[in-house]
Design a protein around this motif. Structure first.
Motif, mmCIF file in Angstrom:
data_model
loop_
_atom_site.group_PDB
_atom_site.id
_atom_site.type_symbol
_atom_site.label_atom_id
_atom_site.label_comp_id
_atom_site.label_asym_id
_atom_site.label_seq_id
_atom_site.Cartn_x
_atom_site.Cartn_y
_atom_site.Cartn_z
ATOM 1 N N VAL A 117 0.845 -1.208 0.000
ATOM 2 C CA VAL A 117 0.000 0.000 0.000
ATOM 3 C C VAL A 117 0.874 1.249 0.000
ATOM 4 O O VAL A 117 0.603 2.220 -0.723
ATOM 5 C CB VAL A 117 -0.934 0.004 1.231
ATOM 6 N N PHE A 118 1.935 1.243 0.800
ATOM 7 C CA PHE A 118 2.836 2.390 0.899
ATOM 8 C C PHE A 118 3.505 2.679 -0.444
ATOM 9 O O PHE A 118 3.530 3.823 -0.904
ATOM 10 C CB PHE A 118 3.895 2.120 1.972
ATOM 11 N N LYS B 236 -6.041 7.801 10.191
ATOM 12 C CA LYS B 236 -6.770 7.190 9.073
ATOM 13 C C LYS B 236 -7.604 8.239 8.343
ATOM 14 O O LYS B 236 -7.702 8.209 7.109
ATOM 15 C CB LYS B 236 -7.646 6.048 9.597
ATOM 16 N N LYS B 237 -8.223 9.151 9.087
ATOM 17 C CA LYS B 237 -8.998 10.219 8.444
ATOM 18 C C LYS B 237 -8.100 11.094 7.571
ATOM 19 O O LYS B 237 -8.468 11.495 6.467
ATOM 20 C CB LYS B 237 -9.687 11.072 9.506
ATOM 21 N N PHE B 238 -6.906 11.393 8.080
ATOM 22 C CA PHE B 238 -5.996 12.261 7.339
ATOM 23 C C PHE B 238 -5.526 11.573 6.059
ATOM 24 O O PHE B 238 -5.419 12.207 5.007
ATOM 25 C CB PHE B 238 -4.792 12.622 8.210
ATOM 26 N N ILE B 239 -5.244 10.279 6.145
ATOM 27 C CA ILE B 239 -4.786 9.546 4.965
ATOM 28 C C ILE B 239 -5.893 9.479 3.915
ATOM 29 O O ILE B 239 -5.654 9.686 2.727
ATOM 30 C CB ILE B 239 -4.333 8.132 5.357
ATOM 31 N N LEU C 9 -9.009 3.285 -0.014
ATOM 32 C CA LEU C 9 -8.331 2.382 0.912
ATOM 33 C C LEU C 9 -9.306 1.900 1.986
ATOM 34 O O LEU C 9 -9.990 2.709 2.613
ATOM 35 C CB LEU C 9 -7.142 3.082 1.562
ATOM 36 N N SER C 10 -9.352 0.602 2.197
ATOM 37 C CA SER C 10 -10.211 0.045 3.234
ATOM 38 C C SER C 10 -9.568 0.208 4.599
ATOM 39 O O SER C 10 -8.391 0.574 4.708
ATOM 40 C CB SER C 10 -10.470 -1.442 2.961
ATOM 41 N N MET D 282 -4.773 -0.060 8.288
ATOM 42 C CA MET D 282 -4.094 -0.663 9.438
ATOM 43 C C MET D 282 -2.815 -1.384 8.998
ATOM 44 O O MET D 282 -1.795 -1.339 9.701
ATOM 45 C CB MET D 282 -5.026 -1.629 10.159
ATOM 46 N N ASN D 283 -2.860 -2.022 7.829
ATOM 47 C CA ASN D 283 -1.645 -2.639 7.302
ATOM 48 C C ASN D 283 -0.599 -1.588 6.973
ATOM 49 O O ASN D 283 0.603 -1.781 7.207
ATOM 50 C CB ASN D 283 -1.970 -3.462 6.048
#
Length: 420
Positions: A49-50, A82-85, A117-118, A123-124
């Protein structure tokens, strides 16, 4: 019994050596949120993902276009992160103090939204950020999808090597200080068991004097060396960013939204950028191309009923004046780049170099577009030869190799390909 006082003017204790080392090295220890998994599966999935979404602008342990990410779950809550991403612009628009502060710190650069993104993906991703490559070795190599290879705007090698050298020097310094501390401790115990004259005994039993330490030659040499090393590294990093405009997103004369046109309405890039498959330049669309649609769209009530931004297009057409768009992606004059060669022949998607253009309200330079960035892409990109007669003979010549045919194998690293 006499003692040679030139060995060490001030006795150091082991605990002080450790304290001095950590102060000088600037070691940071983060408290990772326990909800972040450290399993190998999560870290591996997070790395994928990164690399696909974050690596262009971020590094784990060093500042790049965006901040260093390691320790983010210590600095912010997981939910906030997570909100920011997923949508940093929405969080900033809501007035969130942390988001606004980060945006201001990095010159209000627009971070693309990642709504796709889920929660598992996120989290991953956090697992990789916190527990992934500690030295971030992947930062020295760019993936085939055209992301930036290093924080310096080139291949990243100079900056990465300097960082490794500095770390090695600090580790060597620590070992030297530890050895010196042990030697001093052993000598002190040994001499304490011997018969000494009054002067020597007073010297052995003297108390630690911090003022003498900071005035000692050894301390001055250590501090001076570290300051010079970090100064040189910082200066080189800044020099290597000269001319690199990654993140550049100027205000345009007309507020054209790629998110609306390429994203929501799914208009193909080639419809407006007509030269991308047939020539060196992709071409900036003329006002006439805009009018192909806007003659019929948002034209209720005549010119008086259209929006102010579309009115600017009408004005350009009526006055026979070109729209003075501000160029965003600039290559130096000494470099040659051909869009048709990459798009029509190579089958490269626009997003490979320009990023998620369909998500950009305001277009900005997504990739570094440096020599190192291009070379790394040529080293890792496989040639798509299926159904392309252009590569038939090249594939035949490469048939004895066990590895896939890459751009570097067909001259992608030759100087004259881009500089002639």
């Amino acid at each position: 019994m006499s003692i040679n006082r030139s060995i060490l003017s001030v006795p150091l204790r082991f605990s002080l050596l450790l304290l001095l080392f950590f102060q000088l090295s600037g070691t940071q220890v983060y408290a990772v949120n326990p909800d972040v998994s450290n399993s190998e599966e999560a870290i591996a999935a997070g790395k994928t993902v990164f690399n696909a979404n974050c690596r262009t602008c971020h590094r784990l342990d060093s500042k790049n276009v965006g901040p260093a990410l390691r320790g983010v779950t210590d600095r912010h809550s997981i939910e906030w992160t997570k909100k920011f991403i997923k949508n940093s612009q929405a969080l900033i628009a809501s007035g969130d103090a942390e988001a606004v502060a980060i945006s201001s710190q990095f010159n209000n650069l627009v971070m693309p939204a990642h709504e796709f993104l889920s929660d598992t993906d996120l989290m991953n991703l956090l697992a990789y950020i916190e527990y992934g490559d500690k030295a971030d070795p992947a930062a020295a190599a760019a993936p085939a999808d055209g992301v930036q290879a290093g924080a310096t705007g080139g291949s990243g090698i100079p900056s990465e090597y300097l960082t490794i050298i500095l770390v090695v020097l600090v580790v060597v310094l620590l070992l030297i200080l530890i050895v010196l501390g042990l030697i001093i401790s052993i000598l002190t115990k040994y001499l304490g068991s011997q018969k000494l004259d009054a002067a020597d005994e007073e010297y052995i039993n003297q108390k630690f004097d911090f003022k003498k330490l900071i005035k000692s030659d050894g301390f001055v040499v250590i501090i001076t060396t570290l300051v010079i090393a970090f100064t040189v590294k910082t200066a080189l990093d800044e020099i290597l960013t000269i001319g690199v405009q990654q993140g550049y997103g100027p205000k345009q004369p007309i507020a054209f939204s790629h998110q609306l046109h390429a994203g929501q309405y799914e208009i193909e890039c080639q419809y407006c950028h007509t030269g991308v498959e047939i020539g060196k330049s992709a071409n900036i669309p003329s006002a006439n191309i805009c009018m192909n649609c806007h003659t019929h769209i948002q034209n209720v009530g005549g010119k008086e009923g259209i929006s102010p931004e579309i009115a600017k297009i009408y004005a350009a057409v009526d006055n026979n004046q070109p729209i003075e768009w501000v160029r965003i992606h600039n290559l130096p004059d000494l470099s040659y780049f051909n869009h048709a060669q990459h798009v029509a022949v190579g089958g490269i998607e626009c997003q490979t170099c320009h990023g998620p253009i369909q998500e950009m309200e305001v277009v900005y330079q997504h990739s570094a577009l440096t020599m190192g960035w291009c070379i790394d892409c040529h080293r890792q990109t496989d040639i798509n030869s299926k159904g392309n007669e252009y590569y038939d003979k090249l594939v035949q010549l490469h048939s004895n190799s066990k590895e896939a045919l890459k751009v570097k194998d067909i001259g992608g690293l030759e100087c004259a390909k881009c500089h002639y």
